[in-house]
Design an enzyme around this catalytic site. Structure first.
Site, mmCIF file in Angstrom:
data_model
loop_
_atom_site.group_PDB
_atom_site.id
_atom_site.type_symbol
_atom_site.label_atom_id
_atom_site.label_comp_id
_atom_site.label_asym_id
_atom_site.label_seq_id
_atom_site.Cartn_x
_atom_site.Cartn_y
_atom_site.Cartn_z
ATOM 1 N N SER A 91 -4.015 3.195 4.909
ATOM 2 C CA SER A 91 -4.087 2.400 3.689
ATOM 3 C C SER A 91 -4.063 0.947 3.884
ATOM 4 O O SER A 91 -4.908 0.039 3.402
ATOM 5 C CB SER A 91 -3.174 2.749 2.581
ATOM 6 O OG SER A 91 -3.653 2.471 1.280
ATOM 7 N N LYS A 130 0.737 -1.276 -0.128
ATOM 8 C CA LYS A 130 -0.009 -0.042 -0.027
ATOM 9 C C LYS A 130 0.797 1.266 0.001
ATOM 10 O O LYS A 130 0.517 2.290 0.652
ATOM 11 C CB LYS A 130 -0.971 0.021 1.153
ATOM 12 C CG LYS A 130 -1.825 -1.097 1.307
ATOM 13 C CD LYS A 130 -2.773 -1.228 -0.166
ATOM 14 C CE LYS A 130 -3.751 -0.488 -0.549
ATOM 15 N NZ LYS A 130 -4.349 -0.803 -1.612
ATOM 16 N N HIS A 162 6.928 -7.046 -2.440
ATOM 17 C CA HIS A 162 6.814 -6.387 -1.203
ATOM 18 C C HIS A 162 7.777 -7.002 -0.313
ATOM 19 O O HIS A 162 7.821 -6.825 0.936
ATOM 20 C CB HIS A 162 5.517 -6.718 -0.807
ATOM 21 C CG HIS A 162 4.303 -6.031 -1.396
ATOM 22 N ND1 HIS A 162 4.622 -4.769 -2.017
ATOM 23 C CD2 HIS A 162 3.108 -6.392 -1.845
ATOM 24 C CE1 HIS A 162 3.364 -4.305 -2.413
ATOM 25 N NE2 HIS A 162 2.492 -5.429 -2.247
#
Length: 318
Positions: free
Chosen positions: A144, A52, A114
């Site tokens: 988020s 995010k 990620h």
């Protein structure tokens, strides 16, 4: 069909567990041998972020820079997650990230991850691959991530906002602590020259300038007109409406709870944090970030026209 049939029922939400010192769920470790042994090619480009923090945004920018002109049909018929494989993903409803990457014929290959820096497959370093890292300030990132976990059945249930925030401060999120992630990649930047470190806040504030920086880093001679067209095409509202970039074709995400692309603002944390939460967060932040030189802004000045400018930016560091 270019878009796979995704009519399977979403699974129940997975549990968090420790993996190589990092909190993970099985969707990112089930295919680990192939991830770890992935063979990078010299022109591969990694887009790395904490979840995010603008991953899809930067993936789409790079996709347009490299392939937008030559393959416009792909932009309107194939979702971004098929064009920019998520390396460590293994969701079953679509091919694994490594399989997608191995089968793509585009060059360069754009790959998103990620993973914290220490878990990135070693072949990327051996091949001296270019890496675009994007970091977002911790407060907006936490908000988020909370809303993302509310709607994403492939992530653990977040509980209420306060419960989630405590876990975020403790680093008990998928892909580990935000602090370690942004700091680890920042440290890598000091010794690895093929890495550009972007800030989400700069992208929001002046997208065109950051696109120009990316072109320079990647050695792309893109015309001003092309850059302006791309900058317009990647504005948040345009991407939120675009089914090829808004993840609405993935069944593990519950869009009735929250959209995948929610607000894309800098400073939205102020609508979520209580005064007490903010004070506690600042204390933890000060401790966790005391040994790093990386600085984040938690707000920028928006112009009334909807744009914003570097000149009017508030340097509101945490």
């Amino acid at each position: 069909a270019l878009v796979p049939e995704l009519n399977m029922k979403p699974p129940s939400q997975p549990e968090l567990f420790d993996f190589e010192g990092v909190s993970m769920v099985h969707y990112f470790t089930d295919n680990w041998e192939k991830v770890k042994n992935f063979q990078a090619r010299p022109d591969d480009i990694i887009i790395a972020t904490y979840p995010k923090a603008g991953t899809t945004w930067v993936s789409y920018i790079l996709d347009l820079l490299y392939f937008g002109k030559d393959d416009p049909e792909c932009q309107s018929s194939q979702p971004i997650y098929m064009r920019v494989p998520f390396l460590e993903s293994c969701f079953k409803v679509i091919p694994s990230g490594t399989e997608l990457a191995d089968n793509l014929t585009t060059s360069p290959l754009l790959i998103k991850t990620h993973l914290p820096v220490q878990l990135v497959p070693k072949s990327f370093w051996e091949q001296n691959s270019k890496i675009v890292y994007v970091a977002r300030n911790a407060k907006d990132n936490a908000v988020s991530y909370f809303h993302f976990d509310r709607m994403n059945m492939a992530q653990p249930a977040p509980g209420d906002w306060n419960t989630f925030l405590q876990k975020f401060m403790e680093g008990k999120n998928v892909f580990g602590p935000w602090y370690d992630h942004v700091n680890g990649w920042w440290e890598k930047k000091q010794t690895y020259s093929n890495l550009i470190y972007l800030f989400y806040e700069d992208l929001v504030e002046d997208t065109g300038h950051e696109v120009e920086r990316l072109c320079s880093f990647l050695g792309l001679s893109t015309s001003v007109e092309e850059r302006e067209k791309i900058t317009k095409g990647v504005q948040f509202d345009a991407m939120k409406q675009n089914k090829m970039t808004n993840y609405s074709t993935i069944p593990v995400m519950d869009f009735k709870t929250s959209p995948f692309m929610r607000k894309g603002k800098v400073g939205d944390w102020k609508s979520n944090f209580t005064v007490a939460q903010n004070e506690q967060f600042d204390e933890v932040y000060k401790q966790k970030m005391k040994n790093t030189t990386v600085k984040f802004r938690t707000e920028i000045s928006y112009l009334s026209s909807g744009g914003c400018t570097r000149v009017l930016a508030k340097k509101g560091y945490i």
